[in-house]
Design a protein around this motif. Structure first.
Motif, short mmCIF file in Angstrom:
data_model
loop_
_atom_site.label_atom_id
_atom_site.label_comp_id
_atom_site.label_asym_id
_atom_site.label_seq_id
_atom_site.Cartn_x
_atom_site.Cartn_y
_atom_site.Cartn_z
N PHE A 275 16.76 5.52 23.73
CA PHE A 275 16.28 6.83 24.16
C PHE A 275 14.76 6.74 24.32
CE2 PHE A 275 20.28 7.73 22.20
CZ PHE A 275 20.80 8.84 22.87
N ALA A 276 14.26 7.33 25.38
CA ALA A 276 12.83 7.29 25.63
C ALA A 276 12.35 8.66 26.09
CB ALA A 276 12.50 6.25 26.69
N LEU A 277 11.08 8.90 25.85
CA LEU A 277 10.43 10.10 26.37
C LEU A 277 9.85 9.75 27.74
CD1 LEU A 277 9.95 12.97 25.28
CD2 LEU A 277 7.64 12.24 24.67
N CYS A 278 10.23 10.52 28.73
CA CYS A 278 9.84 10.26 30.12
C CYS A 278 8.86 11.33 30.58
CB CYS A 278 11.10 10.25 30.98
SG CYS A 278 10.82 10.02 32.73
N TYR A 279 7.85 10.93 31.33
CA TYR A 279 6.80 11.87 31.74
C TYR A 279 6.11 11.37 33.01
CZ TYR A 279 4.08 8.29 29.32
OH TYR A 279 3.55 7.08 28.91
N ARG A 280 5.42 12.27 33.66
CA ARG A 280 4.63 11.91 34.82
C ARG A 280 3.29 11.34 34.36
NH1 ARG A 280 6.31 16.83 35.51
NH2 ARG A 280 4.26 17.80 35.32
N PRO A 281 2.74 10.39 35.10
CA PRO A 281 1.42 9.86 34.73
C PRO A 281 0.40 10.98 34.60
CG PRO A 281 2.41 8.52 36.45
CD PRO A 281 3.29 9.72 36.29
N GLY A 282 -0.39 10.93 33.53
CA GLY A 282 -1.43 11.91 33.32
C GLY A 282 -1.01 13.12 32.52
N THR A 283 0.28 13.19 32.13
CA THR A 283 0.75 14.36 31.38
C THR A 283 1.07 14.03 29.92
OG1 THR A 283 3.07 14.01 32.01
CG2 THR A 283 1.73 15.39 33.46
N TYR A 284 0.96 12.75 29.53
CA TYR A 284 1.28 12.40 28.14
C TYR A 284 0.12 12.84 27.25
CZ TYR A 284 3.06 9.82 24.15
OH TYR A 284 3.56 9.49 22.91
N GLY A 285 0.40 13.84 26.41
CA GLY A 285 -0.64 14.38 25.55
C GLY A 285 -0.09 14.83 24.22
N ARG A 286 -0.60 15.94 23.73
CA ARG A 286 -0.29 16.38 22.37
C ARG A 286 1.20 16.64 22.17
NH1 ARG A 286 -3.61 21.39 20.23
NH2 ARG A 286 -5.26 19.84 20.50
N TYR A 287 1.81 17.44 23.04
CA TYR A 287 3.21 17.77 22.85
C TYR A 287 4.09 16.52 22.91
CZ TYR A 287 1.77 22.61 23.74
OH TYR A 287 1.16 23.83 23.71
N ALA A 288 3.83 15.69 23.90
CA ALA A 288 4.64 14.48 24.07
C ALA A 288 4.49 13.54 22.88
CB ALA A 288 4.25 13.77 25.37
N SER A 289 3.25 13.32 22.45
CA SER A 289 3.04 12.37 21.35
C SER A 289 3.63 12.90 20.04
CB SER A 289 1.55 12.08 21.19
OG SER A 289 0.82 13.24 20.86
N GLU A 290 3.51 14.20 19.81
CA GLU A 290 4.07 14.77 18.59
C GLU A 290 5.60 14.73 18.62
OE1 GLU A 290 2.45 18.67 18.07
OE2 GLU A 290 0.42 17.92 17.64
N LEU A 291 6.20 15.08 19.76
CA LEU A 291 7.66 15.03 19.86
C LEU A 291 8.16 13.62 19.68
CD1 LEU A 291 10.37 16.35 20.43
CD2 LEU A 291 9.89 16.11 22.89
N CYS A 292 7.50 12.65 20.30
CA CYS A 292 7.92 11.26 20.17
C CYS A 292 7.81 10.80 18.72
CB CYS A 292 7.07 10.38 21.09
SG CYS A 292 7.71 8.71 21.30
N ALA A 293 6.72 11.18 18.05
CA ALA A 293 6.55 10.80 16.64
C ALA A 293 7.65 11.41 15.77
CB ALA A 293 5.18 11.25 16.15
#
Length: 232
Positions: free
Chosen positions: A204-222
């Motif tokens: 399972f991976a977190l998928c995102y558009r370039p330039g949008t990986y930030g606080r919400y994405a990093s916290e959810l992934c963690a």
């Protein structure tokens, strides 16, 4: 000219929205998830994200991995939790967690009381998988695992989701190969058994558009990694 101006304005809105997502300033987060991901720890991780950002509205969109990839690329969703490998150019992923495949067996079956099984134990049994069109890489690995154990899979039926595999096993159509969380849809009727040896894993991976990986994405992934354990 008016058409060009509209395109420029729409692009500007998209860029501002991406910046708000990246900086953790958005009021709403549209998240795509595969059907099985909703049973593999994603709701719990989202609860932790919501607790940390109580003003954030979560809008969850369920779908198949391929559809969610396109939704991420188009901006229909901000992020997605899906299965790798991805096939859509222009998106990025970061691994969140893995789930090993299990053998799904109905209660009362000769194997149901075992703590673990060998693939050789399913010789002659009807087997249910998700179709190759849904995930060719993992499908081929599962078939190779069976053949390496001397078992030629007998597969009269194929499904589009792991949850459907579990329901078919519960209905008595055969045994299933799916990740363990899929068994939750029929836990009173089936059991997910550990498979001995080298077993494929669904990544399972977190998928995102370039330039949008930030606080919400990093916290959810963690949060996902903490629940399931870090990737090997």
């Amino acid at each position: 000219m008016p058409h060009a101006e509209r395109l420029i304005a729409q692009s500007d809105v998209t860029l501002r929205a991406a910046a708000r997502i990246r900086n953790g300033e958005a009021e709403r987060l549209d998240l795509g998830v595969t059907f099985i991901a909703t049973m593999a720890g994603v709701p719990e991780a989202l609860k932790r994200l919501s607790d940390r950002h109580p003003a954030l509205q979560l809008c969850v969109h369920e779908g198949l991995s391929g559809d969610l990839e396109r939704d991420v690329l188009s901006g229909a969703v901000d992020l997605a939790v899906l299965h790798t490998p991805v096939s859509t150019p222009g998106i990025e992923t970061i691994e969140a967690f893995r789930e090993p495949y299990r053998l799904l067996v109905p209660h009362g079956h000769r194997l149901a009381s075992k703590a673990s099984v060998r693939i050789a134990d399913i010789e002659g049994e009807k087997l249910i998988l998700t179709s190759r069109d849904i995930g060719p890489v993992i499908y081929d690995r599962l078939i190779a695992m069976c053949r390496a154990a001397g078992v030629e899979p007998v597969m009269p039926h194929e499904m589009t989701t792991s949850l459907a595999v579990a329901r078919m096993v519960a209905a008595g159509f055969g045994l299933g190969l799916a990740i363990g969380p899929a068994a939750q849809v029929a836990r009173d009727m089936i059991v997910a058994l550990e498979i001995e040896g080298d077993v494929p894993e669904l990544v399972f991976a977190l998928c995102y558009r370039p330039g949008t990986y930030g606080r919400y994405a990093s916290e959810l992934c963690a949060f996902l990694q903490e629940q399931q354990g870090p990737p090997p």
